[in-house]
Every structure is written in structure tokens, then in C-alpha cells.
Design a protein around this motif. Structure first.
Motif, PDB file in Angstrom:
ATOM      1  N   ALA A 364       8.149   9.923  -5.714  1.00 11.42           N
ATOM      2  CA  ALA A 364       7.469   8.682  -5.356  1.00 11.42           C
ATOM      3  C   ALA A 364       6.135   8.571  -6.102  1.00 11.42           C
ATOM      4  N   LYS A 365       5.461   7.431  -5.890  1.00  3.68           N
ATOM      5  CA  LYS A 365       4.150   7.217  -6.493  1.00  3.68           C
ATOM      6  C   LYS A 365       3.066   7.873  -5.631  1.00  3.68           C
ATOM      7  N   ARG A 368       0.842   5.423  -3.517  1.00  4.07           N
ATOM      8  CA  ARG A 368       1.476   4.888  -2.309  1.00  4.07           C
ATOM      9  C   ARG A 368       1.440   5.922  -1.179  1.00  4.07           C
ATOM     10  N   ILE A 369       1.741   7.176  -1.505  1.00  5.66           N
ATOM     11  CA  ILE A 369       1.711   8.219  -0.472  1.00  5.66           C
ATOM     12  C   ILE A 369       0.302   8.358   0.102  1.00  5.66           C
ATOM     13  N   GLU A 371      -2.316   6.151   0.117  1.00  4.31           N
ATOM     14  CA  GLU A 371      -2.777   4.985   0.874  1.00  4.31           C
ATOM     15  C   GLU A 371      -2.120   4.921   2.258  1.00  4.31           C
ATOM     16  N   ARG A 372      -0.846   5.140   2.334  1.00 10.63           N
ATOM     17  CA  ARG A 372      -0.153   5.026   3.620  1.00 10.63           C
ATOM     18  C   ARG A 372      -0.533   6.159   4.570  1.00 10.63           C
ATOM     19  N   VAL A 398       7.687   6.761   2.484  1.00  5.70           N
ATOM     20  CA  VAL A 398       7.599   6.455   1.051  1.00  5.70           C
ATOM     21  C   VAL A 398       8.341   5.181   0.686  1.00  5.70           C
ATOM     22  N   TYR A 399       9.532   4.949   1.229  1.00  2.77           N
ATOM     23  CA  TYR A 399      10.424   3.919   0.705  1.00  2.77           C
ATOM     24  C   TYR A 399      10.501   2.639   1.517  1.00  2.77           C
ATOM     25  N   ASP A 402       6.093  -2.697   2.500  1.00  2.00           N
ATOM     26  CA  ASP A 402       4.781  -2.727   3.165  1.00  2.00           C
ATOM     27  C   ASP A 402       4.842  -3.398   4.536  1.00  2.00           C
ATOM     28  N   TYR A 418      -3.950  -4.394   4.092  1.00  2.00           N
ATOM     29  CA  TYR A 418      -4.599  -4.843   2.858  1.00  2.00           C
ATOM     30  C   TYR A 418      -6.121  -4.702   2.944  1.00  2.00           C
ATOM     31  N   GLN A 421      -6.956  -1.083   2.395  1.00  2.00           N
ATOM     32  CA  GLN A 421      -6.841  -0.667   0.995  1.00  2.00           C
ATOM     33  C   GLN A 421      -8.110  -0.991   0.205  1.00  2.00           C
TER      34      GLN A 421
END
Length: 424
Positions: A364-365, A368-369, A371-372, A398-399, A402, A418, A421
């Protein structure tokens, strides 16, 4: 004869003083008659003997020079006469310089006949309608319409049938230009004898027409491979129980696959089977899902296997499970692989066996990991232990999209996510 010629020239000079333009051209024509000579007898004295001969003086070059000289001289005299005519007519006649021909004058030939013979001579020598023989026609070299040199293949598309057909297939010429010697290779290929048979072969294998451009863009050298070698490699893959659909999919996604010999393909399959301790079916499975394993270098694969075992601390059976689930781990960037593992294992406190159970997190990116996880930690819901009630699995983390992640896992709105972030 000499005295009569002299008298004729004197008459011509008297006529040059006329005022009107019509008379000027008339007498200029008569004056030019004096310079046209056909044949002149010439005698050379050598001791007591006399050698007679004829010299041809009607050559085109000499006649033209004499005519132009007489015309230029006459024009200059006429202008001078008109300016001084009011002052002194006799003085203007005296200012006219006598023209003495360099050759003896004999029988004068009319100017129209002279020019006609000159035009006929030139036409006979350079006529475009003249018929030529087969040998002379073969010796004529026709210049090529293609540019002699260029830094871009687009300059040759209009003149090369091969390039124009490749463009229609979706081949990206600007990518081929970056590869050395590819441009000159493509220009030497004939579409009907070199390109078309390979395209028909790919179609028979099962490759879709829409993938031709992708394959040739990434591997133009397939157009130079013999059809016998290509067929032998396809037959080898089918002998290893790869279905026809799987072979077509592998060729479409790995353009260089058919450029490798049967021996090399066999060595690659044996390497993965031995290194990962896999069965024949599992080896065929990972290769079918990632056919680039048969085309790329083995050094990154060996390095990633050592990283998973030594640096990341996975056991052999865990590595085997990770590779079967995500074959891309074998070719992943080493830095990215270690960065994701460090964050998941050391920051999120996820143990090895859970990472091996959900190996998709390694593909995965990283952003993304991160931030979440931080958003869940801010909300107090960052729980990755399956024994606790608020457990969140790594694959869902991960998948999920949003909006689904916010509603089902974070129990928050998308706007809240948002806004968070923006604080990172």
C-alpha cells in the motif's frame, strides 16, 4: 570580299543613328547579322608550304557572345546619341566607336536562322522528352524522399509505411526514440514482411489488438525475433501447463517475455520454486500473476528475500505466505518496503504474524497508512488487536475508500477527515 564586308559594316554604323525605336531594332538586327559567320577558310604559312583548313565558327557559345557584345555596344551608343543629338549631330557620329569584328566576315547568316539552330542544338542536348535506353535508365539515381538525418522519428512517418502503421496501432514513437539504435532499426523494417507476420502471431496467441501498441512500445525488438523462436517459447509455457488465456495475458503484461530463450525461462521457474520452496502449482500461480518475474533481473528479488528474512525478521513460512498473497513484494522498492514495515510494526504495534496474515499492507501507499492511523489514534480508535472489541484489520484500514473508512471505522464524517489531513 574584304572590301565588300567593310562597306556593309559602314552602312550598318550609319543606320545606328536613327531616332525612332522601330528603326533602332530594325537596324540592330542588321548589325547583328554582321557577327554571324558559318565557315571561314584559314591558311597557315609554315616555311614555303601552305596548310589550308576550315574552322567552324558557328558554335553556340561564340555566336552568343558576339551577338550580346554587338547588342550591348549598340545600346550604349544609341543612348549617347539621343542625349547629344540637340547639341551636335556630327559630334555624336564621331563619338560612335567603330566595331571591328575579331574574325573575318564572309557570308552573313540571318539572325533568326542562327538563333533557331542554337535552340535546336540545346534542345537536342537537354530535351526532357528524349527517349533513353534501359541501361541509362537504371543508372539514373533518384534521391530519397526521407530526410538524411533527424533526431525525431516523426519526420519519417509520412515517408515510412512501417512507422505510419505502427502509429495507427498506438505505438508511442517518442518512447522508442529514447532507446539507442531503435529508430534506425524500425526504418529498415518492411511492414508486410517483418511487422505483419509478428502481429498475426500475437493475434494467434490470443493477445488483443488493443495491446499491440503497448507491447511494441515497450519491446520493439520483438519485431526482429524469428517466428520459430517465438513459437517455441509459447509452446514451452503451454508445456508447463499454462493455459492459452494465461499465456496471452502474460505476453500482454510482460512484453519482453517472448524475447527470452526457453532455457532462460526454465531456469527462472526453477529459481522461484527452489528459493521459495513452492510447489509447481504455486510457482505457476505467482508467475502468472506477475509475469515480469521471468523478465527482470534476479538481483532485486534475492535482495528483497534477504531483507524480509534478516532485516524485517519474518520466518520462512511467513515469507512464503506473503509472496503467494502479494508477489509484488519480490520486486518492490527496498526503501519503501522497510519504511512501511517500520511504521506498521514499531508505531502501530502490529506483530509479525498479523502483518504476514494481511501482507497487502506492504504493497500500500505509506502516506495513506500514516494519515488513517493518525486519524484513528486522534479519535481513540486505533486498535489492531483481534482479541479486543474495537479491532480494525489491516486490509480494511488500507483498501477501504475514504467515505467508507470514515463511516465504518472512524465513526466520523468525511469533512472531519479532510480537516484533520490539513493539520498534518
Amino acid at each position: 570580299m574584304a572590301s565588300s564586308s567593310t562597306q556593309l559594316c559602314l552602312q550598318c554604323r550609319r543606320l545606328l543613328c536613327s531616332k525612332t525605336v522601330a528603326n533602332t531594332w530594325k537596324y540592330a538586327t542588321q548589325a547583328r547579322h554582321c557577327t554571324t559567320v558559318t565557315r571561314v577558310p584559314i591558311k597557315f604559312l609554315q616555311g614555303s608550304s601552305v596548310i589550308s583548313g576550315n574552322r567552324k565558327t558557328t558554335q553556340a557559345t561564340q555566336r552568343w557572345k558576339q551577338q550580346m557584345f554587338c547588342y550591348s555596344d549598340f545600346t550604349a551608343k544609341q543612348l549617347a546619341n539621343e542625349e547629344k543629338e540637340d547639341q551636335d549631330k556630327e559630334l555624336s557620329r564621331a563619338n560612335v566607336v567603330e566595331y571591328k569584328p575579331s574574325l573575318p566576315i564572309t557570308d552573313a547568316v540571318p539572325l533568326t536562322e542562327s538563333l533557331t539552330s542554337l535552340d535546336l542544338d540545346a534542345a537536342t542536348e537537354f530535351s526532357a522528352l528524349e527517349e533513353i535506353g534501359d541501361e541509362e535508365a537504371v543508372s539514373i539515381s533518384v534521391p530519397s524522399a526521407m530526410p538524411p538525418a533527424s533526431t525525431s522519428l516523426r519526420d519519417y512517418v509520412d515517408q515510412s509505411e512501417t512507422l505510419s502503421k505502427l502509429v495507427q496501432l498506438g505505438v508511442l514513437l517518442w518512447k522508442l526514440e529514447q532507446k539507442p539504435n531503435v529508430g534506425s532499426m524500425l526504418l529498415r523494417l518492411d511492414f508486410h514482411t517483418d511487422v505483419a507476420p509478428r502481429l498475426l502471431f500475437l493475434k494467434e496467441v490470443g493477445v488483443e489488438h488493443s495491446r499491440f501498441g503497448y507491447i511494441i512500445t515497450h519491446n520493439p525488438f520483438i519485431l526482429t525475433e524469428s517466428l520459430e523462436n517465438l513459437q517455441a517459447r509459447v509452446n514451452y509455457l503451454k508445456s508447463k501447463k499454462f493455459s492459452s488465456e494465461t499465456v496471452a495475458s502474460m505476453v500482454s503484461r510482460a512484453p519482453y517475455l517472448l524475447n527470452f530463450s526457453v532455457k532462460r525461462l526454465d531456469n527462472r521457474l526453477g529459481f522461484y520454486q527452489q528459493q521459495l520452496n513452492l510447489s509447481t502449482a504455486n510457482t505457476r500461480n505467482i508467475v502468472a500473476r506477475l509475469p515480469k518475474l521471468l523478465c527482470g533481473s534476479l538481483e532485486p528479488v534475492k535482495e528483497n528475500l534477504k531483507v524480509c528474512e534478516i532485516e524485517l525478521g519474518f520466518k520462512q513460512n511467513e515469507i512464503q505466505h506473503i509472496i503467494l498473497a502479494v508477489p509484488k513484494v519480490l520486486t518492490a522498492n527496498k526503501r519503501k518496503l522497510t519504511q512501511i514495515f517500520d511504521f506498521v510494526h514499531n508505531t502501530m504495534k502490529v506483530p509479525h504474524h498479523l502483518i504476514a496474515k494481511f501482507p497487502q499492507v506492504l504493497n500500500a501507499k505509506f502516506l495513506r497508512i500514516r494519515e488513517r492511523h493518525l486519524f484513528l489514534e486522534y479519535l481513540g480508535r486505533a486498535q489492531y488487536d483481534p482479541t479486543l472489541p474495537t479491532y480494525i484489520s489491516l486490509d480494511r484500514l488500507v483498501y477501504l475508500p475514504d467515505d467508507t473508512f470514515c463511516i465504518e471505522l472512524a465513526l466520523a464524517t468525511l469533512d472531519d477527515f479532510y480537516l484533520f489531513q490539513k493539520t498534518l
